[in-house]
Every structure is written in C-alpha cells, then in structure tokens.
Design a protein around this motif. Structure first.
Motif, PDB file in Angstrom:
ATOM      1  N   PRO A 133      -2.821  -4.796  -1.950  1.00 59.70           N
ATOM      2  CA  PRO A 133      -2.501  -5.824  -2.947  1.00 59.70           C
ATOM      3  C   PRO A 133      -3.728  -6.602  -3.422  1.00 59.70           C
ATOM      4  O   PRO A 133      -3.816  -6.966  -4.594  1.00 59.70           O
ATOM      5  N   GLY A 134      -4.678  -6.855  -2.525  1.00 60.07           N
ATOM      6  CA  GLY A 134      -5.881  -7.575  -2.940  1.00 60.07           C
ATOM      7  C   GLY A 134      -6.681  -6.797  -3.958  1.00 60.07           C
ATOM      8  O   GLY A 134      -7.190  -7.356  -4.940  1.00 60.07           O
ATOM      9  N   ALA A 135      -6.802  -5.489  -3.747  1.00 62.46           N
ATOM     10  CA  ALA A 135      -7.536  -4.648  -4.698  1.00 62.46           C
ATOM     11  C   ALA A 135      -6.799  -4.568  -6.031  1.00 62.46           C
ATOM     12  O   ALA A 135      -7.423  -4.570  -7.096  1.00 62.46           O
ATOM     13  N   TYR A 136      -5.480  -4.522  -5.967  1.00 58.28           N
ATOM     14  CA  TYR A 136      -4.682  -4.480  -7.199  1.00 58.28           C
ATOM     15  C   TYR A 136      -4.886  -5.764  -8.011  1.00 58.28           C
ATOM     16  O   TYR A 136      -5.106  -5.721  -9.223  1.00 58.28           O
ATOM     17  N   ARG A 137      -4.827  -6.907  -7.328  1.00 62.33           N
ATOM     18  CA  ARG A 137      -5.015  -8.191  -8.024  1.00 62.33           C
ATOM     19  C   ARG A 137      -6.407  -8.274  -8.634  1.00 62.33           C
ATOM     20  O   ARG A 137      -6.572  -8.714  -9.788  1.00 62.33           O
ATOM     21  N   LYS A 138      -7.420  -7.852  -7.900  1.00 70.63           N
ATOM     22  CA  LYS A 138      -8.793  -7.902  -8.405  1.00 70.63           C
ATOM     23  C   LYS A 138      -8.947  -7.024  -9.639  1.00 70.63           C
ATOM     24  O   LYS A 138      -9.608  -7.407 -10.617  1.00 70.63           O
ATOM     25  N   ALA A 139      -8.323  -5.843  -9.624  1.00 73.99           N
ATOM     26  CA  ALA A 139      -8.418  -4.937 -10.765  1.00 73.99           C
ATOM     27  C   ALA A 139      -7.790  -5.558 -12.005  1.00 73.99           C
ATOM     28  O   ALA A 139      -8.313  -5.435 -13.120  1.00 73.99           O
ATOM     29  N   ARG A 163       0.839  -1.204   0.000  1.00 70.80           N
ATOM     30  CA  ARG A 163       0.000   0.000   0.000  1.00 70.80           C
ATOM     31  C   ARG A 163       0.877   1.258   0.000  1.00 70.80           C
ATOM     32  O   ARG A 163       0.589   2.233  -0.700  1.00 70.80           O
ATOM     33  N   GLN A 164       1.949   1.238   0.779  1.00 79.46           N
ATOM     34  CA  GLN A 164       2.843   2.385   0.807  1.00 79.46           C
ATOM     35  C   GLN A 164       3.502   2.615  -0.548  1.00 79.46           C
ATOM     36  O   GLN A 164       3.695   3.761  -0.976  1.00 79.46           O
ATOM     37  N   TRP A 165       3.845   1.535  -1.222  1.00 75.82           N
ATOM     38  CA  TRP A 165       4.577   1.639  -2.486  1.00 75.82           C
ATOM     39  C   TRP A 165       3.655   1.949  -3.652  1.00 75.82           C
ATOM     40  O   TRP A 165       3.971   2.774  -4.510  1.00 75.82           O
ATOM     41  N   ALA A 166       2.504   1.285  -3.716  1.00 75.34           N
ATOM     42  CA  ALA A 166       1.631   1.380  -4.883  1.00 75.34           C
ATOM     43  C   ALA A 166       0.426   2.288  -4.670  1.00 75.34           C
ATOM     44  O   ALA A 166      -0.241   2.662  -5.631  1.00 75.34           O
ATOM     45  N   GLY A 167       0.118   2.599  -3.417  1.00 74.49           N
ATOM     46  CA  GLY A 167      -1.033   3.443  -3.160  1.00 74.49           C
ATOM     47  C   GLY A 167      -2.351   2.703  -3.145  1.00 74.49           C
ATOM     48  O   GLY A 167      -3.419   3.324  -3.102  1.00 74.49           O
ATOM     49  N   THR A 168      -2.304   1.373  -3.182  1.00 72.38           N
ATOM     50  CA  THR A 168      -3.520   0.555  -3.172  1.00 72.38           C
ATOM     51  C   THR A 168      -3.212  -0.783  -2.514  1.00 72.38           C
ATOM     52  O   THR A 168      -2.066  -1.259  -2.591  1.00 72.38           O
ATOM     53  N   ARG A 196       2.955  -0.600 -14.890  1.00 72.77           N
ATOM     54  CA  ARG A 196       3.352   0.783 -14.678  1.00 72.77           C
ATOM     55  C   ARG A 196       2.505   1.465 -13.614  1.00 72.77           C
ATOM     56  O   ARG A 196       2.872   2.508 -13.099  1.00 72.77           O
ATOM     57  N   THR A 197       1.352   0.881 -13.270  1.00 80.60           N
ATOM     58  CA  THR A 197       0.427   1.534 -12.371  1.00 80.60           C
ATOM     59  C   THR A 197       1.016   1.814 -10.998  1.00 80.60           C
ATOM     60  O   THR A 197       0.902   2.923 -10.485  1.00 80.60           O
ATOM     61  N   PRO A 198       1.698   0.850 -10.332  1.00 83.23           N
ATOM     62  CA  PRO A 198       2.200   1.121  -9.002  1.00 83.23           C
ATOM     63  C   PRO A 198       3.163   2.299  -8.950  1.00 83.23           C
ATOM     64  O   PRO A 198       3.095   3.116  -8.047  1.00 83.23           O
ATOM     65  N   SER A 199       4.098   2.379  -9.922  1.00 77.76           N
ATOM     66  CA  SER A 199       5.064   3.462  -9.886  1.00 77.76           C
ATOM     67  C   SER A 199       4.379   4.796 -10.063  1.00 77.76           C
ATOM     68  O   SER A 199       4.758   5.797  -9.469  1.00 77.76           O
ATOM     69  N   ASN A 200       3.352   4.847 -10.897  1.00 75.04           N
ATOM     70  CA  ASN A 200       2.615   6.093 -11.088  1.00 75.04           C
ATOM     71  C   ASN A 200       1.893   6.475  -9.811  1.00 75.04           C
ATOM     72  O   ASN A 200       1.842   7.639  -9.419  1.00 75.04           O
ATOM     73  N   ALA A 201       1.288   5.477  -9.151  1.00 76.84           N
ATOM     74  CA  ALA A 201       0.567   5.763  -7.907  1.00 76.84           C
ATOM     75  C   ALA A 201       1.507   6.248  -6.826  1.00 76.84           C
ATOM     76  O   ALA A 201       1.177   7.122  -6.019  1.00 76.84           O
ATOM     77  N   ALA A 202       2.710   5.667  -6.823  1.00 76.42           N
ATOM     78  CA  ALA A 202       3.681   6.039  -5.791  1.00 76.42           C
ATOM     79  C   ALA A 202       4.127   7.479  -5.938  1.00 76.42           C
ATOM     80  O   ALA A 202       4.506   8.133  -4.987  1.00 76.42           O
ATOM     81  N   LYS A 203       4.092   7.951  -7.164  1.00 79.78           N
ATOM     82  CA  LYS A 203       4.479   9.326  -7.393  1.00 79.78           C
ATOM     83  C   LYS A 203       3.417  10.281  -6.890  1.00 79.78           C
ATOM     84  O   LYS A 203       3.691  11.431  -6.652  1.00 79.78           O
TER      85      LYS A 203
END
Length: 331
Positions: free
Chosen positions: A297-303, A290-295, A324-331
């Motif tokens: 992990p369960g929600a990320y996998r479901k998406a 969550r800290q790294w991706a902003g979401t 690419r989504t996690p790095s963008n969210a982290a920014k």
C-alpha cells in the motif's frame, strides 16, 4: 440507510457529454460502443432504438420515455427503420460549441435529451456488472413516474434555454437521473429474478450488504453477519454466495480494498487506512493489500502522488486509471 442506497453510493460517475437534439424526419443517429454509459430522454416525438450486440428487437420510444444503456453498447436511434444514419460524433463536431444538435430532412420533429457517463472502475462494482444492456423507464398506465418526470422535465427546460452555469446544473441533475433510473428498474424486477440485483431486495442478504457497506471497519465474521440477519451460519453463507455470487468474506475484502485504494489515492496514512477498513494493524493491511493488488500500500500511495505531481491538471483522469490498477495486478 438501505442496501441499495449503500451500493449506489459506491458508484462514482462523471457526465462527459450532455446534449439536446432537435431531429426532423427522416433522421438517424448512431452512437458507438465503449466505456461510456448513456441515457436518452424523449422530450417529444417518437423514435426506434436498436441496441447492437444483442438479440433484442428494435424498441419503440415515445415522449416521456427514458432509456439507460449502462454497459456502453453501440446503438442506433432513428425515426423509421430505413432512415439514413449519421454518427453522433459528426453532429457534435458540426455543432461546435452549441449544446443543441440539429439534423434531418425537415419533417416532424423529435426532441431528445442525451447524456454519457464514465464510471470509476466499473468492472469491480457488482451492481453495474449485473445490469442488462438496456433499461427502459416508461410511464405507469399513462401517467409519468412523478419523481423521475420532474427531474427530466427540468433537464428539458434547462437545455432548451441555457443560462450561465447550465452545464454544471445539468451534469449534477443527470447524476440524479441515473440513480433514479437504476432504482426504478430494480424496484420493478420480478420476484423470481436472480443475481446481485435480487440480493439487494432479499431481506436477509440485503441487510448483510447494508451492514458491510455502512460499517466497513467492524470486525465482521460470517457468524456475526449471520446472527445480525437472523440466519444460521451455514444457511447465510450458502444464500449469500448463491445470490451475490461470492462468499461473504470475499465480498467484504473487496469492499475494504476498494476503500483502501481510494484513501491511499487521497494521501491517507497507512494507520488511518487500516483503521477505516477494519484491519487491526498496518501490517495486516499491508498483507491483504499486497495479496489483492500485487503491490504494498505504501508503494501504491507513493506512485499515485508521483503521478499527480507529474501532471497536476489531469488528476481526475489519473485517479480513474489508478483505480483500475489493483484489479489488473490481481489478475
């Protein structure tokens, strides 16, 4: 396995375009810049390469030379400085389904083998980010680099006489060429070179990188890594940050998160992902992710599962976008 092999394994690429070009003087080709990395192999003849967006002068190429443009810079190839230039897209359109591009004024012929690649989330790979705009691999004192030359000659022969399955064969061998070219470039770096490339060649830091890549699930600490490399904690931490560009545990966390996103896209359970990325529990993984991706992990996998279900025929493209989504969210 050495550190370079470990890092190269993390590079996921796909060949998008692979063409043979028969070009008679006068001729010129321009390739627009973008997300694609490219390579050109001069089978015979000669030409000049100009890379846009750099201060480097035009580079003379001759038969047996290989150039790699890993950062996707726009560039021009032509037989002479003032020869007219056409876009590669126009030639590909005219060729239709033909794998051979032909252009020029009927003079001496230059034959090129060219390929383009896309990378999965290239922005987070430290090796790719540290490469220069142009890598040129030439013969050693008049003799071709044996292990590279064999594959290049195979590409030239296969593209000259296409057979059933040739496209798949060429795509796979082009991947090998890319890795071989990177290896040749890194091996020829001067001893005083810096950055991540130097880190791969530095014995202590290279050993640490290899340990982290190979044993991602191990509960590494700065102390344990330093001990394995035969350095004090402070010396190791300082040298690692100086050469790699980030602290040891920052690098390790990024590796674990990249592995976690790949496993989640593949549908792995949170327990499995936690175990394979070095986290003691699902809760610990969830907090870090969550800290790294902003979401979560369960929600990320479901998406990702919903995305694949919506357009099953485009799973690879969505996978690249998802990476690419996690790095963008982290920014």
């Amino acid at each position: 396995m050495d550190a370079l092999s470990d890092v190269l394994q993390a590079i996921r690429l796909a060949s998008n375009v692979f063409k043979r070009a028969e070009l008679s003087a006068p001729w010129g080709l321009r390739l627009q810049g973008g997300a694609l990395a490219g390579f050109h192999y001069v089978v015979r003849g000669s030409c000049w390469l100009t890379v846009e967006g750099t201060s480097a002068p035009a580079t003379a190429l001759s038969g047996g030379d290989l150039v790699l443009l890993p950062l996707g810079h726009a560039h021009t190839l032509r037989d002479r400085a003032k020869s007219p230039v056409r876009s590669i897209e126009a030639l590909i359109s005219e060729a239709g389904g033909d794998d051979v591009l032909r252009s020029g004024g009927g003079g001496p012929t230059t034959t090129l083998i060219s390929g383009c690649f896309t990378f999965e989330d290239r922005s987070r790979n430290p090796l790719l980010a540290s490469l220069p705009p142009l890598i040129r691999i030439t013969s050693d004192q008049g003799c071709a680099v044996p292990w590279l030359e064999q594959n290049l000659q195979f590409i030239a022969a296969e593209s000259a006489s296409p057979r059933p399955g040739s496209h798949v064969v060429l795509t796979r061998i082009a991947d090998v060429i890319f890795v071989q070219a990177l290896r040749a470039f890194i091996e020829r770096l001067p001893d005083d070179s810096g950055g991540f490339l130097r880190a791969l060649r530095e014995p202590h830091i290279g050993q640490a990188l290899g340990l982290m890549h190979r044993q991602l699930e191990h509960p590494w600490t700065v102390e344990s890594l330093a001990s394995k490399c035969g350095l004090s904690r402070s010396t190791f931490a300082e040298r690692f940050k100086q050469t790699v560009g980030e602290p040891p545990l920052g690098y390790l966390t990024r590796l674990r998160m990249e592995r976690a996103t790949a496993l989640l896209r593949a549908g792995s359970t949170l327990a499995d992902v936690a175990q394979r990325t070095g986290y003691s529990s699902e809760a610990a993984l969830s907090h870090a992710f969550r800290q790294w991706a902003g979401t979560p992990p369960g929600a990320y996998r479901k998406a990702q599962q919903q995305t694949r279900g919506a357009r099953p025929g485009d799973s690879h493209a969505h996978g690249d976008a998802a990476a690419r989504t996690p790095s963008n969210a982290a920014k």
